[in-house]
Design an enzyme around this catalytic site. Structure first.
Site, short mmCIF file in Angstrom:
data_model
loop_
_atom_site.label_atom_id
_atom_site.label_comp_id
_atom_site.label_asym_id
_atom_site.label_seq_id
_atom_site.Cartn_x
_atom_site.Cartn_y
_atom_site.Cartn_z
CE LYS A 22 -13.83 -20.06 -22.27
NZ LYS A 22 -13.36 -21.15 -21.38
NE ARG A 120 -8.50 -24.24 -14.94
CZ ARG A 120 -8.82 -23.72 -16.12
NH1 ARG A 120 -8.12 -22.69 -16.59
NH2 ARG A 120 -9.80 -24.20 -16.85
CE1 TYR A 253 5.89 8.09 -28.44
CE2 TYR A 253 4.43 6.34 -29.19
CZ TYR A 253 4.63 7.65 -28.80
OH TYR A 253 3.58 8.50 -28.76
CG MET A 301 -3.19 3.93 -27.69
SD MET A 301 -3.78 5.33 -26.73
CE MET A 301 -3.17 4.96 -25.11
#
Ligand SMILES: *Cc1c(COP(=O)(O)O)cnc(C)c1O
Length: 356
Positions: A22, A120, A253, A301
């Site tokens: 998956k 669940r 940063y 990033m």
């Protein structure tokens, strides 16, 4: 992946294996995972579109949708392509009952799921036999496998819900019902024989459902290495700049890191847009030229910054391993407050994949 699949088989001799792929093969790519798991007895996943894709890619062995079909179109697709599915709720059972399949369609092989305490998905133990009888009565239903999923298989003696208690509920709810059993995920595969023994049950998982272990991640409890697993994925990059700084200089940063003496900082071309966790704190381990060092400053990033103390020869072009060979993904994940599963699944599409 082949090695790890063999480990799964060795832990559960005689069981058939659903290779779980998956979430895009836990971030490794659907097709790549399919090729790595070619020896599996079947492939299991969540996404109906990808189940169909596996058929298009030439996978002819069984396929299992772990959450079953989500609507009538999925059920028709499953029948048309011989795809098995879980049945976990009244609503889904009604969907199967309402299906009007062409006479030529293959019977649906289904995994009837029991809720043994995870709360669940699944039918409660006392509702299970009735759900089974309703499925059994349908002419378009073939084999019915009896399934559950463990909440704490990585910790046999869990104070709230030990695996033994889930097994006991499963044995009670399936008493007298025919059909193969499908019980264990990776953690369960490492625990099942032990817990079945301490319980004195005869339960054998005819089908096992390994996921994370196939990719070389630990399901918890011990390290991947202790479990005898090998990493399938290595996330690597290079230094693209080196900065010499002095006491008082800051990095990145927010100027989170401030040097208290002269030091060298390596700038690595990898950031959160590649799937590296932004929350990885200072001191998260990383390999530069095969030597263990640490992250300093914030992950941004496209870049992250590392301490080059003790690495006098490191320079632009030096190889950096973020996780994988030599740097267990579980260790990086633990440092960032998450699990290896999440890091693998979050690998970003822009990362260039090189097959070894
Ligand atoms: C994802 C999943 C698995 C595999 O779990 P791992 O912990 O990755 O081994 C097994 N069974 C079901 C129902 C799942 O959803």
């Amino acid at each position: 992946m082949q090695h790890n699949l063999a480990r799964a088989r060795a832990c559960a001799p005689g069981s058939k294996v659903w290779g779980v792929l998956k979430a895009n093969g836990y971030g490794h790519g659907l097709e790549r995972a399919m090729r790595g798991l070619v020896e599996a007895d079947g492939l299991a996943l969540i996404e109906p579109d990808n189940a169909l894709r596996l058929r298009e890619l030439g996978w002819t062995k069984p396929i299992l949708l772990l959450e079953g079909g989500f609507d009538a179109a999925d059920v028709a697709m499953m029948a048309a392509h011989g795809i098995n599915g879980a049945v976990h709720s009244e609503e889904q059972l009604a969907l199967i009952e309402a299906a009007r399949l062409p006479a030529s369609a293959q019977p649906l092989n289904l995994h009837l799921k029991m809720n043994t305490g995870m709360n669940r998905l699944g039918f409660k133990p006392e509702q299970f036999a009735a759900a089974h009888a309703r499925l059994r009565a349908l002419p378009h239903v073939g084999e019915i496998t009896l399934m559950t999923h463990f909440a704490n298989a990585d910790e046999t003696a869990h104070a709230r819900l030990p695996i033994g208690e889930q097994l006991r509920r499963f044995a009670a709810g399936t008493a007298g019902l025919p059909g193969p059993l499908s019980l264990a995920n990776s953690a369960g595969i490492f625990q099942m024989p032990e817990s079945a023994r301490t319980l004195g049950t005869e339960l054998v998982s005819d089908w096992i459902r390994p996921g994370i272990m196939l990719y070389g991640g630990s399901p918890g409890g011990k390290s991947a290495e202790q479990f005898g697993l090998l990493p399938a994925m290595t996330l690597s990059s290079e230094l693209i700049a080196v900065q010499d700084i002095v006491a008082g200089d800051c990095v990145g940063y927010g100027s989170r890191f401030q040097a208290d003496g002269p030091m060298r900082i390596g700038v690595v071309a990898c950031g959160y847009a590649d799937g590296y966790p932004r929350h990885a704190p200072q001191d998260t381990p990383v390999l530069v030229d095969g030597v263990r060092t640490r992250i300093v400053g914030r992950v941004s990033m496209d870049m992250l910054t590392v301490d080059l103390d003790g690495l006098p020869d490191a320079r632009v072009g030096s190889r950096v391993v973020l996780w994988g060979e030599g740097m267990p993904i579980d260790e990086v994940a633990a440092s960032a407050g998450t699990i290896g599963y999440e890091l693998m699944c979050a690998l970003a599409p822009r990362v260039r994949v090189v097959e070894g």
